[in-house]
Design a protein around this motif. Structure first.
Motif, PDB file in Angstrom:
ATOM      1  N   VAL A 264       0.861  -1.202  -0.047  1.00  0.00           N
ATOM      2  CA  VAL A 264       0.141  -0.074   0.097  1.00  0.00           C
ATOM      3  C   VAL A 264       1.013   1.216  -0.195  1.00  0.00           C
ATOM      4  O   VAL A 264       1.395   1.510   1.032  1.00  0.00           O
ATOM      5  CB  VAL A 264      -1.151   0.124   1.345  1.00  0.00           C
ATOM      6  N   PRO A 265       1.202   1.761  -1.187  1.00  0.00           N
ATOM      7  CA  PRO A 265       2.079   2.858  -1.234  1.00  0.00           C
ATOM      8  C   PRO A 265       1.385   4.272  -0.551  1.00  0.00           C
ATOM      9  O   PRO A 265       0.342   4.550  -0.103  1.00  0.00           O
ATOM     10  CB  PRO A 265       2.235   3.109  -2.756  1.00  0.00           C
ATOM     11  N   GLU A 266       2.486   5.089  -0.455  1.00  0.00           N
ATOM     12  CA  GLU A 266       2.251   6.370   0.034  1.00  0.00           C
ATOM     13  C   GLU A 266       1.058   7.091  -0.990  1.00  0.00           C
ATOM     14  O   GLU A 266       1.126   7.102  -1.802  1.00  0.00           O
ATOM     15  CB  GLU A 266       3.426   7.239   0.099  1.00  0.00           C
ATOM     16  N   GLY A 267       0.015   7.670  -0.093  1.00  0.00           N
ATOM     17  CA  GLY A 267      -1.071   8.570  -0.567  1.00  0.00           C
ATOM     18  C   GLY A 267      -2.246   7.512  -1.384  1.00  0.00           C
ATOM     19  O   GLY A 267      -2.979   8.094  -2.161  1.00  0.00           O
ATOM     20  N   ALA A 268      -1.819   6.210  -1.192  1.00  0.00           N
ATOM     21  CA  ALA A 268      -2.795   5.193  -1.863  1.00  0.00           C
ATOM     22  C   ALA A 268      -4.355   5.420  -1.459  1.00  0.00           C
ATOM     23  O   ALA A 268      -5.203   5.442  -2.355  1.00  0.00           O
ATOM     24  CB  ALA A 268      -2.503   3.830  -1.579  1.00  0.00           C
ATOM     25  N   LEU A 269      -4.755   5.765  -0.195  1.00  0.00           N
ATOM     26  CA  LEU A 269      -5.983   5.868   0.130  1.00  0.00           C
ATOM     27  C   LEU A 269      -6.005   7.299   1.061  1.00  0.00           C
ATOM     28  O   LEU A 269      -6.285   7.212   2.435  1.00  0.00           O
ATOM     29  CB  LEU A 269      -6.416   4.472   1.205  1.00  0.00           C
ATOM     30  N   VAL A 290       3.395  -1.636   4.197  1.00  0.00           N
ATOM     31  CA  VAL A 290       2.233  -0.030   4.236  1.00  0.00           C
ATOM     32  C   VAL A 290       3.245   0.944   4.408  1.00  0.00           C
ATOM     33  O   VAL A 290       3.957   0.872   5.455  1.00  0.00           O
ATOM     34  CB  VAL A 290       1.343  -0.386   5.178  1.00  0.00           C
ATOM     35  N   ALA A 291       3.210   1.858   3.488  1.00  0.00           N
ATOM     36  CA  ALA A 291       4.065   2.923   3.428  1.00  0.00           C
ATOM     37  C   ALA A 291       3.621   4.134   4.532  1.00  0.00           C
ATOM     38  O   ALA A 291       2.353   4.076   4.991  1.00  0.00           O
ATOM     39  CB  ALA A 291       4.077   3.629   2.166  1.00  0.00           C
ATOM     40  N   VAL A 292       4.270   4.894   4.889  1.00  0.00           N
ATOM     41  CA  VAL A 292       4.058   6.099   5.701  1.00  0.00           C
ATOM     42  C   VAL A 292       3.073   6.869   5.005  1.00  0.00           C
ATOM     43  O   VAL A 292       3.189   7.029   3.840  1.00  0.00           O
ATOM     44  CB  VAL A 292       5.093   6.956   6.373  1.00  0.00           C
ATOM     45  N   VAL A 314       4.130  -4.148  12.720  1.00  0.00           N
ATOM     46  CA  VAL A 314       3.233  -2.801  13.140  1.00  0.00           C
ATOM     47  C   VAL A 314       4.063  -1.617  13.109  1.00  0.00           C
ATOM     48  O   VAL A 314       4.361  -1.162  14.387  1.00  0.00           O
ATOM     49  CB  VAL A 314       2.255  -3.017  14.022  1.00  0.00           C
ATOM     50  N   GLU A 315       4.809  -1.087  12.100  1.00  0.00           N
ATOM     51  CA  GLU A 315       5.595   0.043  12.283  1.00  0.00           C
ATOM     52  C   GLU A 315       5.122   1.167  12.960  1.00  0.00           C
ATOM     53  O   GLU A 315       3.863   1.755  12.617  1.00  0.00           O
ATOM     54  CB  GLU A 315       6.132   0.581  11.028  1.00  0.00           C
ATOM     55  N   GLU A 316       5.797   1.823  13.950  1.00  0.00           N
ATOM     56  CA  GLU A 316       5.084   2.902  14.583  1.00  0.00           C
ATOM     57  C   GLU A 316       5.031   4.031  13.448  1.00  0.00           C
ATOM     58  O   GLU A 316       4.070   4.790  13.833  1.00  0.00           O
ATOM     59  CB  GLU A 316       6.255   3.269  15.908  1.00  0.00           C
ATOM     60  N   GLU A 317       5.883   4.405  12.764  1.00  0.00           N
ATOM     61  CA  GLU A 317       5.858   5.480  11.853  1.00  0.00           C
ATOM     62  C   GLU A 317       4.839   5.486  10.962  1.00  0.00           C
ATOM     63  O   GLU A 317       4.338   6.537  10.470  1.00  0.00           O
ATOM     64  CB  GLU A 317       7.280   5.368  11.110  1.00  0.00           C
ATOM     65  N   VAL A 318       4.311   4.364  10.713  1.00  0.00           N
ATOM     66  CA  VAL A 318       2.991   4.040   9.899  1.00  0.00           C
ATOM     67  C   VAL A 318       1.672   4.439  10.674  1.00  0.00           C
ATOM     68  O   VAL A 318       0.873   4.993  10.112  1.00  0.00           O
ATOM     69  CB  VAL A 318       3.187   2.770   8.896  1.00  0.00           C
TER      70      VAL A 318
END
Length: 380
Positions: A264-269, A290-292, A314-318
């Motif tokens: 799921v790229p940046e800005g996807a949704l 899942v991108a930031v 489960v990346e914190e920055e995301v």
């Protein structure tokens, strides 16, 4: 020939098309809220059945039986007289055109219905005569083509068009803007090979799942700003183009499950919706990253379902920026989560942990809610 069951008639007269198609078909409703809605609809159908337990095939307002055979007209007595014409037993395109070109005492019908018919391949221009309809239901049949202007007589009257479980390759997409009261369009489970142009100021619910058109262009929904629900499950979608779903202020549900998504790229949704709740469903893909800022613009009570994917971390920055807003809840069930220090920020914050599905587990099967915070505090 036995009469059409009353329950089936009530289904085609219902506001939702779920009874006719998705409740019996291949689509999977993954969230509890939608299941509850379906249950409520079935209860409403039962209430209607009790209310309309007396129905008949009176000559008036219906056309004469001999004129329309093998089609049948049914009148349902409620607050008004709703006419349903059922042509499930029609034998050819020519026969349908001949029947519908007959002179009827009244031409204003509620529903045109065909089910389980393998004879009708093309719905031709002019084949419905001078009749107008509020709903079209052609399901579980072998329809392949709906010609341009085949439905033109109902430009101003139709509110729902359901053509589910057919073999439709051609549909008059260019006419959508002419249907000035259309709210629901379903072509679930057909063979549409490329994503269609959509131009409609009134369309609210669109069901296109189980069609093999793959990619969805960034301009797909720019001409349909009133959409509330979009079902794109099982369309062989390989990726999400950023910006595709950003101009839908009324959006409540977006289903992108059972596709071929890996990232799921940046800005996807980027969802900018004024709805009180939004559900973004990406269940049963192969998403491993899942991108930031992949999910952005969320201001409502939003559920993000990533169940049954391949997420390990489960990346914190995301996720922290979304969970801190308190408007997002996550369903991460059935993912191979490693549950190492990457997830400590969640385990050590009960507020965040409460926003993740209680049934989410680590790859070894242990529930996140059962993980000991002391271990993460000590070692992370």
């Amino acid at each position: 020939m036995s009469p059409l069951p009353l329950y089936a008639l009530l289904c085609v007269l219902a506001v939702s098309s779920c009874c006719v198609g998705r409740a019996q078909g291949k689509a999977v409703v993954d969230d509890v809220t939608e299941k509850e809605k379906l249950g409520q609809e079935r209860e409403e159908f039962s209430d209607r059945e009790r209310e309309y337990n007396d129905y008949t095939t009176l000559n008036r307002p219906c056309p004469d039986e001999d004129v329309i055979a093998p089609c049948r007209c049914i009148v349902i007595h409620g607050d008004d007289y709703s006419m349903v014409i059922d042509c499930s037993d029609v034998e050819s395109e020519d026969q349908l055109a001949k029947i519908m070109s007959s002179s009827f005492p009244f031409n204003t019908f509620n529903t045109f219905h065909i089910s389980k018919n393998n004879n009708l391949k093309v719905l031709r221009r002019g084949s419905l005569g001078n009749a107008t309809f509020q709903r079209f239901f052609i399901t579980y049949s072998s329809l392949e083509v709906i010609e341009t202007e085949a439905l033109a007589g109902s430009y101003k009257t139709v509110t729902e068009m359901t053509f589910e479980h057919n073999e439709i390759e051609e549909f008059p997409w260019g006419e959508l803007s002419s249907f000035t009261n259309l709210k629901i369009l379903s072509l679930y489970d057909n063979v549409i090979l490329s994503f269609p142009p959509l131009i409609s100021d009134t369309l609210e619910r669109l069901y296109l799942s189980h069609n093999p058109f793959g990619s969805v262009p960034v301009s797909a929904f720019k001409g349909a700003p009133a959409l509330i629900m979009i079902d794109l499950n099982s369309i062989e979608m390989p990726d999400i183009v950023p910006g595709t779903y950003s101009d839908l202020p009324a959006l409540e549900g977006l289903w992108l499950g059972y596709n071929q998504l890996h990232h799921v790229p940046e800005g996807a949704l980027e969802i900018v919706s004024t709805s009180t709740s939004v559900h973004l469903n990406l269940v049963n893909n192969s998403i491993s990253s899942v991108a930031v800022n992949a999910f952005s613009g969320l201001t409502s009570n939003t559920t993000i379902t990533l169940r049954s994917n391949q997420l390990q971390f489960v990346e914190e920055e995301v996720w922290r920026p979304l969970l801190e807003k308190g408007v997002v809840s996550l369903d991460l069930e059935d993912n191979p989560l490693i549950c190492g220090c990457d997830i400590a920020w969640v385990i050590l914050n009960s507020t965040f942990l409460n926003l993740i599905s209680k049934r989410t587990t680590c790859s070894d099967g242990e529930y996140l809610v059962d993980l000991d915070p002391i271990i993460f505090k000590e070692y992370c």
